[in-house]
Write an enzyme that holds these catalytic residues in place. Structure first.
Site, mmCIF file in Angstrom:
data_model
loop_
_atom_site.group_PDB
_atom_site.id
_atom_site.type_symbol
_atom_site.label_atom_id
_atom_site.label_comp_id
_atom_site.label_asym_id
_atom_site.label_seq_id
_atom_site.Cartn_x
_atom_site.Cartn_y
_atom_site.Cartn_z
ATOM 1 N N SER A 25 0.822 -1.213 0.000
ATOM 2 C CA SER A 25 0.000 0.000 0.000
ATOM 3 C C SER A 25 0.856 1.262 0.000
ATOM 4 C CB SER A 25 -0.897 0.030 1.240
ATOM 5 O OG SER A 25 -1.604 -1.180 1.367
HETATM 6 N N1 SAH Z 1 -0.835 -5.019 3.884
HETATM 7 C C1 SAH Z 1 -0.096 -5.314 2.679
HETATM 8 C C2 SAH Z 1 -0.890 -4.900 1.455
HETATM 9 C C3 SAH Z 1 -1.171 -6.101 0.665
HETATM 10 S S1 SAH Z 1 -2.339 -5.975 -0.666
HETATM 11 C C4 SAH Z 1 1.299 -4.693 2.704
HETATM 12 O O1 SAH Z 1 1.595 -3.927 3.613
HETATM 13 O O2 SAH Z 1 2.107 -5.005 1.825
HETATM 14 C C5 SAH Z 1 -3.613 -7.025 -0.039
HETATM 15 C C6 SAH Z 1 -3.246 -8.446 0.255
HETATM 16 O O3 SAH Z 1 -4.436 -9.093 0.688
HETATM 17 C C7 SAH Z 1 -2.735 -9.243 -0.937
HETATM 18 O O4 SAH Z 1 -1.487 -9.801 -0.634
HETATM 19 C C8 SAH Z 1 -3.799 -10.339 -1.099
HETATM 20 O O5 SAH Z 1 -3.282 -11.574 -1.543
HETATM 21 C C9 SAH Z 1 -4.383 -10.428 0.295
HETATM 22 N N2 SAH Z 1 -5.735 -10.997 0.382
HETATM 23 C C10 SAH Z 1 -6.762 -10.845 -0.489
HETATM 24 N N3 SAH Z 1 -7.843 -11.513 -0.047
HETATM 25 C C11 SAH Z 1 -7.482 -12.121 1.122
HETATM 26 C C12 SAH Z 1 -8.173 -12.967 2.055
HETATM 27 N N4 SAH Z 1 -9.427 -13.361 1.856
HETATM 28 N N5 SAH Z 1 -7.512 -13.383 3.154
HETATM 29 C C13 SAH Z 1 -6.214 -13.023 3.371
HETATM 30 N N6 SAH Z 1 -5.520 -12.231 2.508
HETATM 31 C C14 SAH Z 1 -6.131 -11.784 1.412
#
Ligand code: SAH
Length: 212
Positions: free
Chosen positions: A61
């Site tokens: 993000s």
């Molecule tokens: N917080 C992260 C941002 C990641 S983007 C950072 O600091 O880098 C969002 C993430 O959510 C992705 O890696 C995606 O694979 C994950 N995601 C999507 N749906 C999900 C679910 N149902 N359960 C767990 N993770 C999920």
């Protein structure tokens, strides 16, 4: 990067509040080296205030949004936090500098394992990563003072609200996963009642389900 975060918070005090982003959040952002959480070929962009690809169609993000979400949950002392969407592990690292314990769930195994290695290598020992669908939360790790969801869905998964402590807060992008979402803050009162408000518009990657 830190200046940009402060500037944004000043421009839009309705989001972060009059005092801007809390000092403990700014400190955590300043102490955490974001370039260690992005692929090597993107390291030169790590301190720009923008999301970056981390593989598997996912992104780390934008730093301002990480700061805003961490600020909005207002972690109390010794907090236990749940994050859904570990991704690179960066948001978990920021939370782990302020909270006592961070439990984070990632649905893409390769990302969860990479984040686990990154955080371990940096010496974080208060982050537990689970690989799986975070829709049902993680009751064995809770109850939580705060829940931070970093993927977009049209509704807030009810179990995540259930696993919040009284006076706990949840922040999540709610809306169309392919468009713009409302950054939504839910507060649970001491009596267990919830109130919901919006803290601006954001664009996150979709919250997927294990059956997708
Ligand atoms: N917080 C992260 C941002 C990641 S983007 C950072 O600091 O880098 C969002 C993430 O959510 C992705 O890696 C995606 O694979 C994950 N995601 C999507 N749906 C999900 C679910 N149902 N359960 C767990 N993770 C999920």
């Amino acid at each position: 990067m830190i200046e940009t975060i402060r500037d944004y918070a000043r421009i839009d005090p309705a989001l972060a509040g009059e005092g801007g982003i809390a000092a403990n959040v700014i400190d955590a952002m300043a102490q955490t080296r974001r370039h260690l959480f992005v692929p090597k070929n993107r390291a030169s962009l790590a301190y720009a205030d923008r999301p970056l690809p981390i593989g598997h169609g996912q992104t780390i993000s934008q730093p301002y949004i990480v700061a805003l979400m961490t600020h909005l949950v207002r972690l109390p002392e010794n907090a236990t936090v749940l994050e859904i969407g570990t991704g690179s592990g960066y948001q978990a690292a920021i939370l782990a500098r302020i909270a006592s314990k961070v439990c984070t769930i990632e649905i893409i195994p390769e990302l969860g394992e990479r984040a686990r290695a990154t955080l371990k290598g940096l010496g974080y020992d208060n982050v537990d990563i689970r690989i799986g669908d975070g829709y049902q939360g993680w009751p064995e790790c809770g109850p939580f003072d705060a829940v931070v969801v970093t993927a977009a869905l049209g509704h807030v998964p009810p179990k995540l609200v259930e696993q919040l402590k009284e006076e706990g807060r949840l922040v999540m992008p709610v809306g169309s996963p392919s468009g713009i979402q409302r950054l939504t803050v839910i507060e649970k009162s001491a009596a267990g009642k919830t109130t919901t408000r919006e803290a601006g518009r954001v664009r996150f990657v979709p919250f997927t389900r294990s059956g997708d």
